[in-house]
Scaffold this active site. Structure first.
Site, PDB file in Angstrom:
ATOM      1  N   LYS A  85       0.828  -1.213   0.000  1.00  0.00           N
ATOM      2  CA  LYS A  85       0.000   0.000   0.000  1.00  0.00           C
ATOM      3  C   LYS A  85       0.860   1.261   0.000  1.00  0.00           C
ATOM      4  O   LYS A  85       0.678   2.162  -0.822  1.00  0.00           O
ATOM      5  CB  LYS A  85      -0.926   0.042   1.246  1.00  0.00           C
ATOM      6  CG  LYS A  85      -1.892  -1.111   1.357  1.00  0.00           C
ATOM      7  CD  LYS A  85      -2.813  -0.967   2.561  1.00  0.00           C
ATOM      8  CE  LYS A  85      -2.140  -1.006   3.911  1.00  0.00           C
ATOM      9  NZ  LYS A  85      -1.492  -2.306   4.244  1.00  0.00           N
ATOM     10  N   ARG A 145     -10.233   0.862   8.026  1.00  0.00           N
ATOM     11  CA  ARG A 145      -9.890  -0.538   8.311  1.00  0.00           C
ATOM     12  C   ARG A 145     -11.025  -1.278   8.998  1.00  0.00           C
ATOM     13  O   ARG A 145     -10.888  -2.459   9.333  1.00  0.00           O
ATOM     14  CB  ARG A 145      -8.676  -0.629   9.229  1.00  0.00           C
ATOM     15  CG  ARG A 145      -7.437  -0.249   8.507  1.00  0.00           C
ATOM     16  CD  ARG A 145      -6.218  -0.557   9.315  1.00  0.00           C
ATOM     17  NE  ARG A 145      -5.162   0.259   8.789  1.00  0.00           N
ATOM     18  CZ  ARG A 145      -3.936  -0.157   8.541  1.00  0.00           C
ATOM     19  NH1 ARG A 145      -3.589  -1.368   8.795  1.00  0.00           N
ATOM     20  NH2 ARG A 145      -3.057   0.660   8.035  1.00  0.00           N
ATOM     21  N   ARG A 164      11.560  -5.385   5.674  1.00  0.00           N
ATOM     22  CA  ARG A 164      11.367  -3.978   5.292  1.00  0.00           C
ATOM     23  C   ARG A 164      12.263  -3.069   6.129  1.00  0.00           C
ATOM     24  O   ARG A 164      12.497  -3.293   7.308  1.00  0.00           O
ATOM     25  CB  ARG A 164       9.908  -3.571   5.519  1.00  0.00           C
ATOM     26  CG  ARG A 164       9.687  -2.056   5.365  1.00  0.00           C
ATOM     27  CD  ARG A 164       8.241  -1.653   5.382  1.00  0.00           C
ATOM     28  NE  ARG A 164       7.488  -2.313   6.429  1.00  0.00           N
ATOM     29  CZ  ARG A 164       6.176  -2.468   6.423  1.00  0.00           C
ATOM     30  NH1 ARG A 164       5.457  -1.996   5.430  1.00  0.00           N
ATOM     31  NH2 ARG A 164       5.556  -3.087   7.401  1.00  0.00           N
ATOM     32  N   ARG A 206      10.706  -0.873  11.497  1.00  0.00           N
ATOM     33  CA  ARG A 206       9.537  -0.471  12.277  1.00  0.00           C
ATOM     34  C   ARG A 206       9.380  -1.370  13.501  1.00  0.00           C
ATOM     35  O   ARG A 206       9.665  -2.557  13.440  1.00  0.00           O
ATOM     36  CB  ARG A 206       8.270  -0.562  11.417  1.00  0.00           C
ATOM     37  CG  ARG A 206       7.997   0.693  10.632  1.00  0.00           C
ATOM     38  CD  ARG A 206       6.903   0.570   9.626  1.00  0.00           C
ATOM     39  NE  ARG A 206       5.707  -0.157  10.031  1.00  0.00           N
ATOM     40  CZ  ARG A 206       4.644  -0.327   9.253  1.00  0.00           C
ATOM     41  NH1 ARG A 206       4.633   0.217   8.029  1.00  0.00           N
ATOM     42  NH2 ARG A 206       3.601  -1.010   9.654  1.00  0.00           N
ATOM     43  N   ARG A 255      -1.107  -8.833  13.127  1.00  0.00           N
ATOM     44  CA  ARG A 255      -1.645  -7.859  12.156  1.00  0.00           C
ATOM     45  C   ARG A 255      -2.402  -8.573  11.036  1.00  0.00           C
ATOM     46  O   ARG A 255      -3.441  -8.103  10.576  1.00  0.00           O
ATOM     47  CB  ARG A 255      -0.510  -6.998  11.583  1.00  0.00           C
ATOM     48  CG  ARG A 255      -0.023  -5.937  12.560  1.00  0.00           C
ATOM     49  CD  ARG A 255       1.393  -5.492  12.294  1.00  0.00           C
ATOM     50  NE  ARG A 255       1.571  -4.859  11.005  1.00  0.00           N
ATOM     51  CZ  ARG A 255       2.762  -4.686  10.420  1.00  0.00           C
ATOM     52  NH1 ARG A 255       3.866  -5.110  11.017  1.00  0.00           N
ATOM     53  NH2 ARG A 255       2.837  -4.105   9.255  1.00  0.00           N
TER      54      ARG A 255
HETATM   55  P1  AP5 Z   1       4.764  -1.535   1.916  1.00  0.00           P
HETATM   56  O1  AP5 Z   1       4.497  -0.719   0.711  1.00  0.00           O
HETATM   57  O2  AP5 Z   1       5.458  -0.908   3.067  1.00  0.00           O
HETATM   58  O3  AP5 Z   1       3.405  -2.287   2.363  1.00  0.00           O
HETATM   59  P2  AP5 Z   1       2.133  -1.752   3.175  1.00  0.00           P
HETATM   60  O4  AP5 Z   1       0.941  -2.392   2.566  1.00  0.00           O
HETATM   61  O5  AP5 Z   1       2.167  -0.285   3.275  1.00  0.00           O
HETATM   62  O6  AP5 Z   1       2.421  -2.457   4.561  1.00  0.00           O
HETATM   63  P3  AP5 Z   1       2.250  -1.900   6.031  1.00  0.00           P
HETATM   64  O7  AP5 Z   1       2.953  -2.893   6.911  1.00  0.00           O
HETATM   65  O8  AP5 Z   1       2.658  -0.472   6.135  1.00  0.00           O
HETATM   66  O9  AP5 Z   1       0.732  -2.019   6.248  1.00  0.00           O
HETATM   67  P4  AP5 Z   1       0.022  -2.086   7.598  1.00  0.00           P
HETATM   68  O10 AP5 Z   1      -1.370  -1.932   7.214  1.00  0.00           O
HETATM   69  O11 AP5 Z   1       0.317  -3.314   8.394  1.00  0.00           O
HETATM   70  O12 AP5 Z   1       0.716  -0.922   8.453  1.00  0.00           O
HETATM   71  P5  AP5 Z   1       0.367   0.617   8.639  1.00  0.00           P
HETATM   72  O13 AP5 Z   1       1.616   1.349   8.790  1.00  0.00           O
HETATM   73  O14 AP5 Z   1      -0.598   1.063   7.632  1.00  0.00           O
HETATM   74  O15 AP5 Z   1       5.596  -2.824   1.435  1.00  0.00           O
HETATM   75  C1  AP5 Z   1       5.971  -3.819   2.373  1.00  0.00           C
HETATM   76  C2  AP5 Z   1       7.340  -4.380   1.969  1.00  0.00           C
HETATM   77  O16 AP5 Z   1       7.193  -5.107   0.750  1.00  0.00           O
HETATM   78  C3  AP5 Z   1       8.412  -3.308   1.719  1.00  0.00           C
HETATM   79  O17 AP5 Z   1       9.649  -3.787   2.160  1.00  0.00           O
HETATM   80  C4  AP5 Z   1       8.388  -3.128   0.190  1.00  0.00           C
HETATM   81  O18 AP5 Z   1       9.641  -2.729  -0.306  1.00  0.00           O
HETATM   82  C5  AP5 Z   1       8.017  -4.532  -0.273  1.00  0.00           C
HETATM   83  N1  AP5 Z   1       7.202  -4.522  -1.504  1.00  0.00           N
HETATM   84  C6  AP5 Z   1       6.200  -3.669  -1.834  1.00  0.00           C
HETATM   85  N2  AP5 Z   1       5.682  -4.003  -3.024  1.00  0.00           N
HETATM   86  C7  AP5 Z   1       6.358  -5.114  -3.432  1.00  0.00           C
HETATM   87  C8  AP5 Z   1       6.256  -5.941  -4.583  1.00  0.00           C
HETATM   88  N3  AP5 Z   1       5.371  -5.697  -5.550  1.00  0.00           N
HETATM   89  N4  AP5 Z   1       7.092  -7.000  -4.668  1.00  0.00           N
HETATM   90  C9  AP5 Z   1       7.983  -7.273  -3.684  1.00  0.00           C
HETATM   91  N5  AP5 Z   1       8.133  -6.521  -2.587  1.00  0.00           N
HETATM   92  C10 AP5 Z   1       7.317  -5.453  -2.462  1.00  0.00           C
HETATM   93  O19 AP5 Z   1      -0.374   0.594  10.058  1.00  0.00           O
HETATM   94  C11 AP5 Z   1       0.373   0.275  11.209  1.00  0.00           C
HETATM   95  C12 AP5 Z   1      -0.541   0.139  12.405  1.00  0.00           C
HETATM   96  O20 AP5 Z   1      -1.195   1.401  12.659  1.00  0.00           O
HETATM   97  C13 AP5 Z   1      -1.694  -0.863  12.283  1.00  0.00           C
HETATM   98  O21 AP5 Z   1      -1.272  -2.186  12.587  1.00  0.00           O
HETATM   99  C14 AP5 Z   1      -2.671  -0.306  13.313  1.00  0.00           C
HETATM  100  O22 AP5 Z   1      -2.293  -0.656  14.606  1.00  0.00           O
HETATM  101  C15 AP5 Z   1      -2.525   1.196  13.140  1.00  0.00           C
HETATM  102  N6  AP5 Z   1      -3.478   1.737  12.171  1.00  0.00           N
HETATM  103  C16 AP5 Z   1      -3.204   2.217  10.939  1.00  0.00           C
HETATM  104  N7  AP5 Z   1      -4.336   2.605  10.319  1.00  0.00           N
HETATM  105  C17 AP5 Z   1      -5.335   2.373  11.181  1.00  0.00           C
HETATM  106  C18 AP5 Z   1      -6.754   2.535  11.119  1.00  0.00           C
HETATM  107  N8  AP5 Z   1      -7.362   2.999  10.020  1.00  0.00           N
HETATM  108  N9  AP5 Z   1      -7.485   2.162  12.185  1.00  0.00           N
HETATM  109  C19 AP5 Z   1      -6.897   1.687  13.307  1.00  0.00           C
HETATM  110  N10 AP5 Z   1      -5.570   1.480  13.425  1.00  0.00           N
HETATM  111  C20 AP5 Z   1      -4.810   1.816  12.372  1.00  0.00           C
HETATM  112 MG    MG Z   2       2.400   1.095   4.833  1.00  0.00          MG
END
Ligand code: AP5
Ligand code: MG
Length: 218
Positions: free
Chosen positions: A13, A89, A128, A163, A174
């Site tokens: 994402k 979410r 990552r 992270r 997660r």
């Molecule tokens: P990356 O692009 O970083 O993936 P991502 O989908 O953004 O993954 P996240 O871990 O950030 O998602 P998340 O939802 O768990 O965490 P968030 O920070 O939003 O890519 C991942 C890896 O893969 C990287 O190393 C990249 O290089 C690699 N990659 C990417 N594309 C690739 C490809 N095509 N091929 C190979 N490799 C690839 O949220 C964190 C926390 O915040 C949540 O757990 C929750 O506690 C809280 N939170 C956030 N939003 C909310 C909400 N709306 N409500 C309540 N709590 C929330």
């Molecule tokens: Mg992310």
């Protein structure tokens, strides 16, 4: 243009939203980044959110909804376009977002659902690394997308960090939370006729081509 990027942890994402934001000139709003910034600055929201994030749980809806609405309220010209990364979410967040957009006379144009098999998620997140400079936040992967110089951001030269929630135990939680609380949004947006599912397992370029064909139809 109002776009939602939906997907499991590690589905790509953040990576794709950064690209969309620069290509289409729209604001990238990452809920995870907002919480991490608040944690770093030790704000009340950050201190509260940290407990949930480090356990791999969702931050309570009341905090997430308020944080999102306050963030959007601060953007001068929302009509120019936004891409929401990791929001909503839960169904409650989605319903409140519908109400917010209606109040602002904005239309939700598309939801992009990035899919990835569970087996790939853990390897992606534990490998990552992200840029420690919150204004940059570039995303790397020591396996398939490393920085040119080890632990140094190609874009801004700051150190790369792991992270706090990118360890195997938290990542498994997660994934579980994603299946139970976030996946129902696929049906929610499919019923509204705005869901576009693409495979997140292709190369970054393949994913970009697929996203482009969705956004060019809007
Ligand atoms: P990356 O692009 O970083 O993936 P991502 O989908 O953004 O993954 P996240 O871990 O950030 O998602 P998340 O939802 O768990 O965490 P968030 O920070 O939003 O890519 C991942 C890896 O893969 C990287 O190393 C990249 O290089 C690699 N990659 C990417 N594309 C690739 C490809 N095509 N091929 C190979 N490799 C690839 O949220 C964190 C926390 O915040 C949540 O757990 C929750 O506690 C809280 N939170 C956030 N939003 C909310 C909400 N709306 N409500 C309540 N709590 C929330
Ligand atoms: Mg992310």
């Amino acid at each position: 243009m109002v776009i939602i990027m939906l997907g499991a942890p590690g589905s790509g994402k953040g990576t794709q939203c950064k690209w969309i934001s620069s290509k289409y000139g729209i604001e990238h709003i990452s809920m995870g980044d907002i919480f991490r910034r608040n944690i770093k600055e030790r704000t009340d929201i950050g201190i509260e959110a940290e407990k949930y994030i480090n356990e791999g749980k969702l931050v309570p809806n009341s905090i997430a909804i308020k944080t999102l609405e306050e963030t959007l309220d601060k953007i001068d010209n929302l009509e120019k376009g936004i891409i929401l990364d990791g929001y909503p979410r839960t169904i409650i967040q989605a319903e409140k977002l519908d109400e917010y957009l209606e109040r602002k006379s904005l239309k939700l144009d598309a939801v992009i659902n990035l899919t990835i098999p569970d087996e790939e998620i853990i390897s992606r997140v534990v490998n990552r690394r992200i840029c420690s400079n919150v204004k940059c936040g570039e995303i790397y992967n020591i396996n398939n997308n490393p920085s040119k110089k080890e632990n140094v951001c190609d874009k801004c030269g700051a150190n790369l960090i792991k992270r706090a929630d990118d360890n195997q135990g938290t990542a498994l939680n997660r994934v579980d939370v994603y299946h139970k609380q976030t996946k129902p949004l696929i049906k929610y947006y499919n019923e509204k006729g705005i869901l576009n599912t693409i495979l997140g397992v292709g190369t970054l370029e393949e994913n970009q081509t697929n996203i482009e064909s969705i956004l060019n139809k809007i």
